[in-house]
Motif scaffolding. Sequence first.
Motif, PDB file in Angstrom:
ATOM      1  N   GLY A  48     -21.175  27.609   6.168  1.00 38.87           N
ATOM      2  CA  GLY A  48     -20.383  28.474   5.300  1.00 38.87           C
ATOM      3  C   GLY A  48     -21.139  29.721   4.893  1.00 38.87           C
ATOM      4  N   GLY A  49     -22.426  29.561   4.604  1.00 37.43           N
ATOM      5  CA  GLY A  49     -23.243  30.718   4.246  1.00 37.43           C
ATOM      6  C   GLY A  49     -23.319  31.737   5.364  1.00 37.43           C
ATOM      7  N   GLN A  50     -23.444  31.252   6.603  1.00 38.78           N
ATOM      8  CA  GLN A  50     -23.487  32.145   7.754  1.00 38.78           C
ATOM      9  C   GLN A  50     -22.176  32.913   7.898  1.00 38.78           C
ATOM     10  OE1 GLN A  50     -26.216  32.536   9.985  1.00 38.78           O
ATOM     11  NE2 GLN A  50     -25.001  34.289  10.663  1.00 38.78           N
ATOM     12  N   LYS A  51     -21.061  32.205   7.661  1.00 38.66           N
ATOM     13  CA  LYS A  51     -19.745  32.848   7.754  1.00 38.66           C
ATOM     14  C   LYS A  51     -19.611  33.954   6.717  1.00 38.66           C
ATOM     15  CE  LYS A  51     -15.435  32.914   9.316  1.00 38.66           C
ATOM     16  NZ  LYS A  51     -15.042  33.055  10.735  1.00 38.66           N
ATOM     17  N   ILE A  52     -20.050  33.676   5.495  1.00 37.31           N
ATOM     18  CA  ILE A  52     -19.996  34.698   4.442  1.00 37.31           C
ATOM     19  C   ILE A  52     -20.808  35.917   4.856  1.00 37.31           C
ATOM     20  CG2 ILE A  52     -20.659  35.239   2.071  1.00 37.31           C
ATOM     21  CD1 ILE A  52     -20.178  32.246   1.423  1.00 37.31           C
ATOM     22  N   GLY A  53     -22.028  35.685   5.310  1.00 35.93           N
ATOM     23  CA  GLY A  53     -22.900  36.792   5.709  1.00 35.93           C
ATOM     24  C   GLY A  53     -22.321  37.595   6.863  1.00 35.93           C
ATOM     25  N   ASP A  54     -21.790  36.907   7.868  1.00 34.47           N
ATOM     26  CA  ASP A  54     -21.247  37.594   9.047  1.00 34.47           C
ATOM     27  C   ASP A  54     -20.065  38.490   8.683  1.00 34.47           C
ATOM     28  OD1 ASP A  54     -23.114  36.332  10.609  1.00 34.47           O
ATOM     29  OD2 ASP A  54     -21.729  34.827  11.415  1.00 34.47           O
ATOM     30  N   ILE A  55     -19.157  37.982   7.859  1.00 37.33           N
ATOM     31  CA  ILE A  55     -17.974  38.769   7.487  1.00 37.33           C
ATOM     32  C   ILE A  55     -18.375  39.967   6.638  1.00 37.33           C
ATOM     33  CG2 ILE A  55     -15.794  38.745   6.229  1.00 37.33           C
ATOM     34  CD1 ILE A  55     -15.792  37.223   8.919  1.00 37.33           C
ATOM     35  N   THR A  58     -24.978  24.407  -4.142  1.00 36.70           N
ATOM     36  CA  THR A  58     -24.379  24.129  -2.841  1.00 36.70           C
ATOM     37  C   THR A  58     -25.481  23.533  -1.965  1.00 36.70           C
ATOM     38  OG1 THR A  58     -24.913  26.313  -1.917  1.00 36.70           O
ATOM     39  CG2 THR A  58     -22.807  26.089  -3.089  1.00 36.70           C
ATOM     40  N   ARG A  59     -25.184  23.328  -0.684  1.00 34.53           N
ATOM     41  CA  ARG A  59     -26.193  22.795   0.225  1.00 34.53           C
ATOM     42  C   ARG A  59     -26.667  23.849   1.219  1.00 34.53           C
ATOM     43  NH1 ARG A  59     -24.830  18.255   3.388  1.00 34.53           N
ATOM     44  NH2 ARG A  59     -22.606  18.665   3.242  1.00 34.53           N
ATOM     45  N   ILE A  60     -26.625  25.088   0.796  1.00 35.79           N
ATOM     46  CA  ILE A  60     -27.168  26.170   1.619  1.00 35.79           C
ATOM     47  C   ILE A  60     -28.689  26.143   1.499  1.00 35.79           C
ATOM     48  CG2 ILE A  60     -27.278  28.669   1.939  1.00 35.79           C
ATOM     49  CD1 ILE A  60     -24.427  28.857   0.985  1.00 35.79           C
ATOM     50  N   SER A  61     -29.359  26.154   2.635  1.00 34.30           N
ATOM     51  CA  SER A  61     -30.816  26.027   2.670  1.00 34.30           C
ATOM     52  C   SER A  61     -31.504  27.337   2.289  1.00 34.30           C
ATOM     53  CB  SER A  61     -31.254  25.625   4.076  1.00 34.30           C
ATOM     54  OG  SER A  61     -31.013  26.695   4.983  1.00 34.30           O
ATOM     55  N   GLU A  62     -32.817  27.286   2.201  1.00 32.18           N
ATOM     56  CA  GLU A  62     -33.580  28.494   1.872  1.00 32.18           C
ATOM     57  C   GLU A  62     -33.403  29.565   2.936  1.00 32.18           C
ATOM     58  OE1 GLU A  62     -37.655  27.723   1.029  1.00 32.18           O
ATOM     59  OE2 GLU A  62     -37.250  26.320  -0.617  1.00 32.18           O
ATOM     60  N   SER A  63     -33.327  29.166   4.193  1.00 25.98           N
ATOM     61  CA  SER A  63     -33.119  30.153   5.252  1.00 25.98           C
ATOM     62  C   SER A  63     -31.710  30.744   5.152  1.00 25.98           C
ATOM     63  CB  SER A  63     -33.325  29.518   6.634  1.00 25.98           C
ATOM     64  OG  SER A  63     -32.406  28.453   6.852  1.00 25.98           O
ATOM     65  N   GLY A  64     -30.741  29.924   4.739  1.00 31.07           N
ATOM     66  CA  GLY A  64     -29.388  30.435   4.536  1.00 31.07           C
ATOM     67  C   GLY A  64     -29.324  31.413   3.390  1.00 31.07           C
ATOM     68  N   VAL A  65     -30.078  31.122   2.337  1.00 28.14           N
ATOM     69  CA  VAL A  65     -30.166  32.039   1.200  1.00 28.14           C
ATOM     70  C   VAL A  65     -30.785  33.360   1.635  1.00 28.14           C
ATOM     71  CG1 VAL A  65     -31.319  32.442  -1.005  1.00 28.14           C
ATOM     72  CG2 VAL A  65     -30.250  30.232  -0.543  1.00 28.14           C
ATOM     73  N   ALA A  66     -31.831  33.285   2.438  1.00 25.98           N
ATOM     74  CA  ALA A  66     -32.488  34.499   2.931  1.00 25.98           C
ATOM     75  C   ALA A  66     -31.522  35.328   3.758  1.00 25.98           C
ATOM     76  CB  ALA A  66     -33.710  34.117   3.758  1.00 25.98           C
ATOM     77  N   HIS A  80     -26.131  35.343  -7.127  1.00 21.84           N
ATOM     78  CA  HIS A  80     -26.822  34.223  -7.781  1.00 21.84           C
ATOM     79  C   HIS A  80     -27.255  33.260  -6.697  1.00 21.84           C
ATOM     80  CE1 HIS A  80     -25.408  35.378 -11.813  1.00 21.84           C
ATOM     81  NE2 HIS A  80     -24.280  35.679 -11.210  1.00 21.84           N
ATOM     82  N   LEU A  81     -28.562  33.167  -6.460  1.00 19.82           N
ATOM     83  CA  LEU A  81     -29.051  32.301  -5.397  1.00 19.82           C
ATOM     84  C   LEU A  81     -30.115  31.355  -5.955  1.00 19.82           C
ATOM     85  CD1 LEU A  81     -29.464  35.018  -2.636  1.00 19.82           C
ATOM     86  CD2 LEU A  81     -27.608  33.396  -2.851  1.00 19.82           C
TER      87      LEU A  81
END
Length: 217
Positions: free
Chosen positions: A172-179, A196-204, A216-217
Amino acid sequence: LFLWNPYNNMGDVCLVSLSRFLPTLTRIQELSIHWCVNKYTSDDGCCQMANAISSLSSLSHLQLHLPGASEEYSITDRTMKSMCTMLRSVITLSHLDFSFSGNYNITDSGVIDVSQGLAQLTHLISFQINLFWCYEVGDVGVSHVMDAIQSLQHLSRLHMNLWGCRGVTDVGGQKIGDIMRASTSLIDVEVDIKETRISESGVANLRSVKAVSYTHL
């Protein structure tokens, strides 16, 4: 018009009365409803309210907050489906603010329904959605929201609260970033992904999106 239910003993009976009153406001352009979901409030009342809002063809600004209180006192995907029907009718909206915080019984299915209605709002400039602690919402629902957002060519402001949506992962985090990266219209974006379950790399990955003014991360 601003309508607020500050009392825990106001429920479906009042929503039915409100639903009879709203269609008389044929020229109303701005509507704000804050209604606390409690033991007297059910999907029946919320759906009737949504159906009444559907008749307001001149509406440009809609703020609808339906905060839940617990698993017992929570609207379900049935109300979310009625929101889809409502949005298909009020296509003149330029500003939309939804809050379903604390409604633990909302799932991806309900969020998908709202997304389908959202995609019809071609004049939308500003969109806020609060899914705080809707822990049944995950990647599938978030992805559909982002697909709808991608289709809104005039949308410049997006605020999305996913705090506590435990089904949201790096997918989901990747989808948000891509859009957000692909968007040419978004200039003010705020995303909350705590708990959420977004990882540190997803946050980055999300931090690297320049369109995000505050996250807010």
